[in-house]
Design a protein around this motif. Structure first.
Motif: not given
Length: 96
Positions: A83-93
């Motif tokens: 979830i952390i990598a996916a959220y950061a890739a699509y929505y930023g920090p």
């Protein structure tokens, strides 16, 4: 009466200006004399540190998951990379 008030204000201004001038000639010890650069340890106490991804609560992780589930690409990446990598890739920090 008005001239008396103006005279009092002018005399207070003169007193304030002369008292600042007499103390301004003495060297001041403090952060103003140190300059703009500080040591890393001192800066880390002043600046808020970012929290690591492992420190997120379950509620915060669940809210990230809900946001990511709305996007099919993010949801697929969430299943494979987390979830952390996916959220950061699509929505930023992460906003927390």
């Amino acid at each position: 009466m008005k001239t008396l008030a103006v005279l009092v204000l002018c005399s207070l201004a003169v007193i304030c200006l002369t008292s600042d001038a007499s103390t301004g000639s003495q060297p001041a010890d403090g952060p103003a004399q140190e300059g703009l650069f500080v040591e890393r340890e001192q800066a880390s106490t002043v600046v808020r540190q970012k929290r690591a991804a492992g420190e997120l609560s379950l509620t915060q992780l669940e809210s990230l998951k809900e946001v990511c589930e709305a996007n099919l690409g993010c949801e697929d990446m969430m299943d494979t990379h987390g979830i952390i990598a996916a959220y950061a890739a699509y929505y930023g920090p992460i906003p927390y």
